[in-house]
Design a protein around this motif. Structure first.
Motif, PDB file in Angstrom:
ATOM      1  N   GLN A 142       0.823  -1.200   0.000  1.00  0.00           N
ATOM      2  CA  GLN A 142       0.000   0.000   0.000  1.00  0.00           C
ATOM      3  C   GLN A 142       0.861   1.255   0.000  1.00  0.00           C
ATOM      4  O   GLN A 142       1.957   1.260   0.538  1.00  0.00           O
TER       5      GLN A 142
ATOM      6  N   VAL B 237       5.038   6.444   2.985  1.00  0.00           N
ATOM      7  CA  VAL B 237       5.904   5.423   3.587  1.00  0.00           C
ATOM      8  C   VAL B 237       7.298   5.960   3.292  1.00  0.00           C
ATOM      9  O   VAL B 237       7.704   6.044   2.123  1.00  0.00           O
TER      10      VAL B 237
ATOM     11  N   HIS C 177       9.600   4.321   0.935  1.00  0.00           N
ATOM     12  CA  HIS C 177       9.203   4.343  -0.475  1.00  0.00           C
ATOM     13  C   HIS C 177       9.551   5.699  -1.089  1.00  0.00           C
ATOM     14  O   HIS C 177      10.096   5.782  -2.185  1.00  0.00           O
TER      15      HIS C 177
ATOM     16  N   LEU D 271       9.586   6.935  -4.832  1.00  0.00           N
ATOM     17  CA  LEU D 271       8.151   7.212  -4.962  1.00  0.00           C
ATOM     18  C   LEU D 271       7.775   8.638  -4.574  1.00  0.00           C
ATOM     19  O   LEU D 271       7.003   8.879  -3.655  1.00  0.00           O
TER      20      LEU D 271
HETATM   21 CU    CU Z   1       4.492   3.592  -0.794  1.00  0.00          CU
END
Ligand code: CU
Ligand code: C2O
Ligand code: CU
Length: 456
Positions: free
Chosen positions: A387, A441, A444, A449
């Motif tokens: 997620q 996150v 990430h 990301l």
């Molecule tokens: Cu992520």
């Protein structure tokens, strides 16, 4: 762009120490002697915490605590914070969820220069929206947030909301071992998956605390996920609780239900009907207890459920004339372990582009350029089985729908995009600037990301 406001500290000797607390120097946070330039002084500095009994954790805090001291202001008012860096590293403060001018957004080399050790920076902006927000650095995030540089920012409603009691509850899972020493904040192999989880779950810096609440009263619980990685699956078995706001933005009150998934960066405002004196509830993450909520005798007349909170003044996107843009969140095409220019890992990408946290020029190549005042629909597609809490700076968006769950449209700054989910969000591009758009996150975000959306 020219950067101002970052200043070298001088003659601030009088500022610092107001007394020594157990386990570290206690700095002063409060109203300065002269309120000409700012209302608060907020100091980032090392602070030793006792997270594990008998051991000290060398944490970094705001206002000598971690999570940091709670900042408060009222909707429509200016918040003026002199941020003072007493760390040995450069840092910034980003005000998560606040719609503010770019120069106050705290992104290094995009909105300001990093604040060096021994320098200060005056943040000054109007809080247009009421709600539960938070603040954190926007550089070396895995380590800086991981060590404790996270704090709540509460913007009170213009008029009394009807809640007579409230508590702010910050959730963080620390990356420490049994002796309280920090462990790796970002393990590459885990960054390529769900992220690097800490080991010790805490609420306001305490593992499994007991909170005394006035029996029979309705208490507003402001739950903030200030963690790097963990999505908390919040539940309150046997409790009578209603959701009043998501990520700072009011919703029509509704029962908490079985479980609410609060991803990194997200907030949940709950109203809880406190049980009778002596009764206890457990606030849990899945089956793990986060805190014990205990009713204690109260002389007040029993509380009522307050009405819905007033909506924030967010522009309503017009879907008829909106332009649609698509964003795919996926694994990077490069083999795992591929290292970017500055030694950063690239495991993730958005529409084929991986952000490199060590490459200052990334923000010069925004993934999309929006027209100021234009209406936009973003289709967010998660091509991975992990997620991603997708967060946009500078503007609040409306979640329209998802192919995986039923959505009652609502405004937010972060949407938890589930595995293989496609969701649609919309907003009016009413704030000019270069705005970070990333997964919250932290592992990430630091391994690709993240991207920038420009509004001109
Ligand atoms: Cu992520
Ligand atoms: Cu909580 Cu880029 O932010
Ligand atoms: Cu943010």
């Amino acid at each position: 762009m020219s950067y101002t406001r970052r200043q070298i500290l001088g003659g601030l000797a009088a500022l610092g120490v107001a007394g020594l607390g157990a386990g570290g120097v206690r700095y002063w946070l409060g109203r300065p002697a002269s309120v000409a330039s700012h209302d608060y002084e907020l100091i980032a500095a090392p602070v030793d915490l006792q997270l594990v009994p008998g051991h000290l954790t060398q944490s970094w805090g705001y206002g000598a605590q971690a999570p940091g001291v709670e900042l408060r202001c009222r909707q429509g008012e200016r918040l003026r914070v002199r941020f003072i860096n007493r760390l040995e590293v450069e840092t910034t403060i980003h005000w998560h969820g606040i719609r503010l001018p770019l120069e106050m957004d705290g992104v290094p080399y995009v909105s300001q220069l990093p604040v060096k050790p021994g320098e200060y920076f005056d943040y000054d902006f109007v809080c247009h929206d009421a709600g539960s927000f938070w603040y954190h650095p926007h550089m070396a995030s895995a380590e800086q947030l991981g060590r404790g540089l996270v704090g709540p920012l509460i913007v009170e409603e213009r008029e009394p909301s009807g809640f007579r009691h409230e508590r702010t509850l910050c959730l963080k899972t620390w990356h420490i071992d049994e002796q309280g020493a920090f462990t790796d904040f970002l393990v590459p192999r885990l960054a390529a998956r769900e992220g690097t989880r800490g080991r010790l779950t805490t609420l306001n810096g305490t593992p499994n605390p007991t909170l005394d609440l006035p029996a029979g009263q309705v208490v507003r619980l402001r739950l903030l996920n200030v963690d790097n990685t963990v999505t908390y699956r919040l539940n309150l078995p046997g409790g009578e609780a209603r959701i009043y706001a998501l990520d700072g933005n009011p919703v029509e009150p509704r029962p908490l239900g079985r479980e609410y998934w609060l991803g990194p960066g997200m907030r949940l405002d709950l109203a809880l009907k406190v049980p009778e004196a002596g009764q206890e509830l457990s606030l849990r993450n899945g089956s793990l207890r986060l805190a014990t909520l205990r009713g204690v005798a109260s002389s007040e007349v029993p509380g009522q459920w307050p009405p819905a909170l007033p909506a924030n003044p967010v522009a309503e996107p017009d879907l008829q004339r909106a332009e649609t843009l698509r964003f795919n969140f996926e694994w990077a095409a490069m083999p795992s372990g591929d290292v970017g220019r500055g030694g950063s890992y690239r495991y993730w990408q958005i529409n084929g582009q991986a952000w490199d946290i060590n490459d200052r020029t990334c923000a010069e190549r925004p993934i999309a350029t929006l027209r100021q005042g234009g209406h936009y629909i973003f289709v967010l597609r998660n091509l991975a089985q992990y997620q991603h809490p997708i967060h946009l700076h500078g503007m609040t968006f409306k979640v329209l729908g998802s192919d995986r769950r039923r959505i009652v449209p609502y405004f937010t700054d972060t949407y938890l995009l589930g595995k293989n989910e496609t969701a649609r969000i919309a907003f009016v591009a009413d704030n000019p600037g270069v705005w970070m758009f990333h997964c919250h996150v932290v592992d990430h975000m630091e391994t690709g990301l993240m991207t920038a959306i420009e509004v001109v």
